[in-house]
Write an enzyme that holds these catalytic residues in place. Structure first.
Site, PDB file in Angstrom:
ATOM      1  N   LEU A  35     121.048  96.149  78.312  1.00 16.24           N
ATOM      2  CA  LEU A  35     120.842  95.072  79.304  1.00 16.24           C
ATOM      3  C   LEU A  35     121.294  95.529  80.685  1.00 16.24           C
ATOM      4  CD1 LEU A  35     121.741  91.782  77.345  1.00 16.24           C
ATOM      5  CD2 LEU A  35     119.497  92.850  77.704  1.00 16.24           C
ATOM      6  N   ASP A  58     124.811 100.828  74.286  1.00 19.04           N
ATOM      7  CA  ASP A  58     124.309 101.986  75.029  1.00 19.04           C
ATOM      8  C   ASP A  58     123.783 103.047  74.050  1.00 19.04           C
ATOM      9  OD1 ASP A  58     124.065 104.281  76.661  1.00 19.04           O
ATOM     10  OD2 ASP A  58     125.783 103.686  77.875  1.00 19.04           O
ATOM     11  N   PHE A  78     112.345 103.459  73.286  1.00 15.84           N
ATOM     12  CA  PHE A  78     111.843 103.063  74.605  1.00 15.84           C
ATOM     13  C   PHE A  78     112.914 103.145  75.696  1.00 15.84           C
ATOM     14  CE2 PHE A  78     108.952 100.826  71.754  1.00 15.84           C
ATOM     15  CZ  PHE A  78     107.734 100.812  72.429  1.00 15.84           C
ATOM     16  N   THR A 121     106.231 109.599  79.168  1.00 16.27           N
ATOM     17  CA  THR A 121     105.347 109.272  80.285  1.00 16.27           C
ATOM     18  C   THR A 121     104.403 110.424  80.613  1.00 16.27           C
ATOM     19  OG1 THR A 121     105.364 108.834  82.669  1.00 16.27           O
ATOM     20  CG2 THR A 121     107.233 110.036  81.802  1.00 16.27           C
ATOM     21  N   TYR A 148     113.076 111.149  88.032  1.00 13.21           N
ATOM     22  CA  TYR A 148     112.774 110.383  86.813  1.00 13.21           C
ATOM     23  C   TYR A 148     111.983 111.229  85.819  1.00 13.21           C
ATOM     24  CZ  TYR A 148     109.785 107.442  83.857  1.00 13.21           C
ATOM     25  OH  TYR A 148     109.080 106.921  82.799  1.00 13.21           O
ATOM     26  N   THR A 151     113.845 114.051  84.060  1.00 13.24           N
ATOM     27  CA  THR A 151     114.731 113.669  82.948  1.00 13.24           C
ATOM     28  C   THR A 151     113.924 113.282  81.716  1.00 13.24           C
ATOM     29  OG1 THR A 151     114.935 111.356  83.715  1.00 13.24           O
ATOM     30  CG2 THR A 151     116.639 112.925  84.446  1.00 13.24           C
ATOM     31  N   LYS A 152     112.743 112.675  81.901  1.00 15.96           N
ATOM     32  CA  LYS A 152     111.898 112.356  80.738  1.00 15.96           C
ATOM     33  C   LYS A 152     111.395 113.661  80.096  1.00 15.96           C
ATOM     34  CE  LYS A 152     110.668 108.898  79.320  1.00 15.96           C
ATOM     35  NZ  LYS A 152     111.245 107.946  78.318  1.00 15.96           N
ATOM     36  N   LYS A 187     108.302  96.873  89.814  1.00 16.76           N
ATOM     37  CA  LYS A 187     107.133  97.722  89.594  1.00 16.76           C
ATOM     38  C   LYS A 187     105.945  97.213  90.403  1.00 16.76           C
ATOM     39  CE  LYS A 187     109.218 100.564  86.677  1.00 16.76           C
ATOM     40  NZ  LYS A 187     110.202  99.900  85.900  1.00 16.76           N
TER      41      LYS A 187
HETATM   42  P1  NAD Z   1     112.056  99.060  81.580  1.00 15.02           P
HETATM   43  O1  NAD Z   1     112.821  99.623  82.731  1.00 15.02           O
HETATM   44  O2  NAD Z   1     111.293  97.793  81.758  1.00 15.02           O
HETATM   45  O3  NAD Z   1     113.057  98.823  80.339  1.00 15.02           O
HETATM   46  C1  NAD Z   1     114.008  99.784  79.967  1.00 15.02           C
HETATM   47  C2  NAD Z   1     114.959  99.116  78.978  1.00 15.02           C
HETATM   48  O4  NAD Z   1     115.922 100.093  78.550  1.00 15.02           O
HETATM   49  C3  NAD Z   1     115.759  97.953  79.580  1.00 15.02           C
HETATM   50  O5  NAD Z   1     115.764  96.841  78.714  1.00 15.02           O
HETATM   51  C4  NAD Z   1     117.167  98.516  79.735  1.00 15.02           C
HETATM   52  O6  NAD Z   1     118.187  97.528  79.655  1.00 15.02           O
HETATM   53  C5  NAD Z   1     117.215  99.506  78.592  1.00 15.02           C
HETATM   54  N1  NAD Z   1     118.217 100.576  78.807  1.00 15.02           N
HETATM   55  C6  NAD Z   1     118.367 101.340  79.921  1.00 15.02           C
HETATM   56  N2  NAD Z   1     119.382 102.193  79.738  1.00 15.02           N
HETATM   57  C7  NAD Z   1     119.860 101.991  78.479  1.00 15.02           C
HETATM   58  C8  NAD Z   1     120.891 102.581  77.712  1.00 15.02           C
HETATM   59  N3  NAD Z   1     121.666 103.581  78.211  1.00 15.02           N
HETATM   60  N4  NAD Z   1     121.103 102.144  76.454  1.00 15.02           N
HETATM   61  C9  NAD Z   1     120.344 101.127  75.934  1.00 15.02           C
HETATM   62  N5  NAD Z   1     119.359 100.521  76.625  1.00 15.02           N
HETATM   63  C10 NAD Z   1     119.118 100.957  77.892  1.00 15.02           C
HETATM   64  O7  NAD Z   1     111.127 100.231  81.065  1.00 15.02           O
HETATM   65  P2  NAD Z   1     109.622 100.201  80.488  1.00 15.02           P
HETATM   66  O8  NAD Z   1     108.668 100.182  81.617  1.00 15.02           O
HETATM   67  O9  NAD Z   1     109.554  99.200  79.431  1.00 15.02           O
HETATM   68  O10 NAD Z   1     109.557 101.669  79.848  1.00 15.02           O
HETATM   69  C11 NAD Z   1     109.954 101.860  78.483  1.00 15.02           C
HETATM   70  C12 NAD Z   1     109.720 103.310  78.117  1.00 15.02           C
HETATM   71  O11 NAD Z   1     108.347 103.618  78.307  1.00 15.02           O
HETATM   72  C13 NAD Z   1     110.511 104.307  78.968  1.00 15.02           C
HETATM   73  O12 NAD Z   1     110.962 105.350  78.127  1.00 15.02           O
HETATM   74  C14 NAD Z   1     109.484 104.823  79.960  1.00 15.02           C
HETATM   75  O13 NAD Z   1     109.785 106.127  80.369  1.00 15.02           O
HETATM   76  C15 NAD Z   1     108.207 104.763  79.134  1.00 15.02           C
HETATM   77  N6  NAD Z   1     106.951 104.574  79.883  1.00 15.02           N
HETATM   78  C16 NAD Z   1     106.758 103.472  80.671  1.00 15.02           C
HETATM   79  C17 NAD Z   1     105.530 103.295  81.306  1.00 15.02           C
HETATM   80  C18 NAD Z   1     105.232 102.090  82.172  1.00 15.02           C
HETATM   81  O14 NAD Z   1     104.201 102.050  82.841  1.00 15.02           O
HETATM   82  N7  NAD Z   1     106.065 101.062  82.166  1.00 15.02           N
HETATM   83  C19 NAD Z   1     104.517 104.248  81.150  1.00 15.02           C
HETATM   84  C20 NAD Z   1     104.773 105.381  80.350  1.00 15.02           C
HETATM   85  C21 NAD Z   1     105.985 105.521  79.707  1.00 15.02           C
HETATM   86  O1  DAU Z   2     102.759 106.926  84.756  1.00 10.89           O
HETATM   87  C1  DAU Z   2     103.710 106.271  83.955  1.00 10.89           C
HETATM   88  C2  DAU Z   2     104.850 105.771  84.823  1.00 10.89           C
HETATM   89  O2  DAU Z   2     104.335 104.637  85.534  1.00 10.89           O
HETATM   90  C3  DAU Z   2     106.090 105.382  84.024  1.00 10.89           C
HETATM   91  O3  DAU Z   2     106.609 106.525  83.422  1.00 10.89           O
HETATM   92  C4  DAU Z   2     107.151 104.771  84.951  1.00 10.89           C
HETATM   93  O4  DAU Z   2     108.275 104.350  84.207  1.00 10.89           O
HETATM   94  C5  DAU Z   2     106.520 103.587  85.659  1.00 10.89           C
HETATM   95  O5  DAU Z   2     107.458 103.051  86.595  1.00 10.89           O
HETATM   96  C6  DAU Z   2     105.262 104.036  86.400  1.00 10.89           C
HETATM   97  O6  DAU Z   2     105.605 104.950  87.477  1.00 10.89           O
HETATM   98  P1  DAU Z   2     104.960 104.803  88.942  1.00 10.89           P
HETATM   99  O7  DAU Z   2     105.918 105.421  89.903  1.00 10.89           O
HETATM  100  O8  DAU Z   2     103.552 105.259  88.956  1.00 10.89           O
HETATM  101  O9  DAU Z   2     104.942 103.173  89.036  1.00 10.89           O
HETATM  102  P2  DAU Z   2     105.302 102.166  90.220  1.00 10.89           P
HETATM  103  O10 DAU Z   2     105.011 100.808  89.684  1.00 10.89           O
HETATM  104  O11 DAU Z   2     106.665 102.388  90.780  1.00 10.89           O
HETATM  105  O12 DAU Z   2     104.240 102.525  91.340  1.00 10.89           O
HETATM  106  C7  DAU Z   2     102.847 102.598  91.068  1.00 10.89           C
HETATM  107  C8  DAU Z   2     102.149 103.098  92.333  1.00 10.89           C
HETATM  108  O13 DAU Z   2     102.225 102.093  93.348  1.00 10.89           O
HETATM  109  C9  DAU Z   2     102.790 104.332  92.954  1.00 10.89           C
HETATM  110  O14 DAU Z   2     101.753 105.153  93.490  1.00 10.89           O
HETATM  111  C10 DAU Z   2     103.670 103.798  94.069  1.00 10.89           C
HETATM  112  C11 DAU Z   2     102.900 102.578  94.523  1.00 10.89           C
HETATM  113  N1  DAU Z   2     103.686 101.431  95.038  1.00 10.89           N
HETATM  114  C12 DAU Z   2     104.735 100.981  94.275  1.00 10.89           C
HETATM  115  C13 DAU Z   2     105.455  99.871  94.673  1.00 10.89           C
HETATM  116  C14 DAU Z   2     106.627  99.353  93.860  1.00 10.89           C
HETATM  117  C15 DAU Z   2     103.302 100.779  96.205  1.00 10.89           C
HETATM  118  O15 DAU Z   2     102.331 101.182  96.898  1.00 10.89           O
HETATM  119  N2  DAU Z   2     104.008  99.674  96.600  1.00 10.89           N
HETATM  120  C16 DAU Z   2     105.068  99.194  95.899  1.00 10.89           C
HETATM  121  O16 DAU Z   2     105.665  98.180  96.303  1.00 10.89           O
END
Ligand code: NAD
Ligand code: DAU
Length: 332
Positions: A35, A58, A78, A121, A148, A151-152, A187
């Site tokens: 959280l 954690d 996740f 990702t 970011y 680290t992934k 986001k």
């Molecule tokens: P998010 O930021 O919405 O959620 C991350 C969750 O992890 C949160 O609930 C947070 O409390 C929990 N968390 C963070 N650190 C923690 C820790 N040390 N121990 C336990 N819980 C912890 O992220 P998301 O967008 O749901 O992404 C989830 C996974 O999917 C990530 O691994 C991300 O790299 C991957 N991913 C996301 C996207 C995307 O577009 N959202 C795309 C590709 C991959």
């Molecule tokens: O590709 C997968 C990844 O997508 C995940 O691994 C990440 O966890 C997730 O956050 C996302 O990464 P991005 O950096 O692509 O997403 P974000 O939503 O931060 O931004 C999407 C695009 O929009 C990027 O080109 C930056 C732009 N942007 C973002 C924000 C927040 C804007 O132009 N304005 C904004 O306010």
């Protein structure tokens, strides 16, 4: 019936996955989530207590993780620090959670012989040229550009090493940008929707010509479940739904769907090192596991997402002011 440990299950993709598993299987789920600012306990409200338990903790806590993994048949991982703009401002939590946290989970699944799935990702592959028609494939070399994604990528390399060296039964998926309900307002898509909902203007970084390959969260969930059930340990799968759009196109579509003029947005400071384009070739997932996305119409998915944020202001409003204060300090 299986017992799944879902890390990060109070975050965006985690909670969508938990809800998808509850609806489509009879598995029981333990959610482990720290959280952080990104996790929201409210996202799990109303789920059946007979099938879902919540543990606040954690993933880098070895004793806790060992106990929980020992009670599970599979771990779906996740949990992560996920926001690029935060990583640029303060990378330390990304190294701790994404690298040390994943290592801690791997040691526990190794000790208990438990199946593991690593949610990763497409950003580990770097970016593609705007003018090219290239797409990412499973065999591409890692070339992350940001704190970011580095680290992934490091965490994914740990998973591959634990497969090869210790015979851990693990799969890895790399997905493109997801959208849908329960996504934090930091986001791109939720930020712009909630800007308009509270009478402010969307904020576009730089030129807005960058391209992201959008997939609905429900399609991500079904893909991860397919990999968990039918994927081959040791293998990598790319998840995508052919949803390439420029950021400018997405902002204009949000404005149109919300009844605003096409130019009612602000251009703000660009993201340092901004990746130009991501695009996924998901042929392997479709051909080998028979997976197909359901949400093929991006405009319809976006309209439903707008409706969700309109109806769930209580869910997102508490995070909005702090999020905008963070961006304002960065000129974004
Ligand atoms: P998010 O930021 O919405 O959620 C991350 C969750 O992890 C949160 O609930 C947070 O409390 C929990 N968390 C963070 N650190 C923690 C820790 N040390 N121990 C336990 N819980 C912890 O992220 P998301 O967008 O749901 O992404 C989830 C996974 O999917 C990530 O691994 C991300 O790299 C991957 N991913 C996301 C996207 C995307 O577009 N959202 C795309 C590709 C991959
Ligand atoms: O590709 C997968 C990844 O997508 C995940 O691994 C990440 O966890 C997730 O956050 C996302 O990464 P991005 O950096 O692509 O997403 P974000 O939503 O931060 O931004 C999407 C695009 O929009 C990027 O080109 C930056 C732009 N942007 C973002 C924000 C927040 C804007 O132009 N304005 C904004 O306010």
């Amino acid at each position: 019936m299986a017992r799944l440990l879902v890390t990060g299950g109070a975050g965006f993709l985690g909670v969508n996955f938990v809800r998808h598993v509850l609806a489509s299987t009879d598995h029981r789920i333990a959610v482990l989530d720290k959280l952080t600012y990104a996790g929201n306990r409210a996202s799990l409200e109303g789920l059946p207590e007979s099938r879902v338990t919540f543990v606040e903790g954690d993933i880098a806590d070895a004793l806790l993780v060992d106990a929980l993994v020992g009670d599970a048949d599979a771990v779906v991982h996740f949990a992560a620090e996920t926001h690029n703009d935060h990583a640029l401002a303060e990378p330390a939590p990304f190294v701790r959670t994404n690298l040390v946290g994943t290592f801690t989970l791997l040691e526990a699944v190794r000790a208990h012989g438990v199946r593991f799935h690593q949610v990763s990702t497409d950003e580990v592959y770097g970016d593609l040229a705007l003018e090219s028609s290239d797409r990412f494939h499973e065999g591409d070399a890692f070339s992350p550009s940001s704190p970011y994604s580095a680290t992934k990528a490091g965490a994914d390399l740990l998973v591959h090493a634990w497969v090869r060296s210790y015979g851990v039964h693990a799969t890895v998926s790399h997905c493109s940008n997801s959208y849908g309900p329960y996504q934090h307002v930091e986001k791109f898509i939720p930020r712009q929707i909630t800007q308009v909902l509270r009478g402010d203007r969307p904020r576009l970084y730089g030129s807005g010509e960058q391209v992201r390959d959008w997939i609905h969260a429900e399609d991500h969930s079904s893909a991860v479940l397919a990999i968990l059930e039918r994927g081959t340990p040791g293998e990598t799968y790319l998840i995508g739904a052919d949803g390439e759009r420029s950021n400018l196109e997405v902002v204009r579509l949000i404005l149109e769907l919300m009844g605003q003029p096409q130019d009612a947005f602000d251009r703000v400071a660009d993201r340092p090192g901004h990746d130009a384009r991501y695009a996924i070739d998901s042929t392997k997932l479709r051909a080998e596991l028979g997976w197909e996305p359901v949400h093929r119409d991006f405009e319809a998915g976006l309209a439903a997402t707008i409706a969700w944020y309109r109806e769930n202001e209580d869910w997102w409003a508490p995070a909005k002011n702090a999020t905008e204060a963070f961006y304002a300090a960065r000129g974004q």
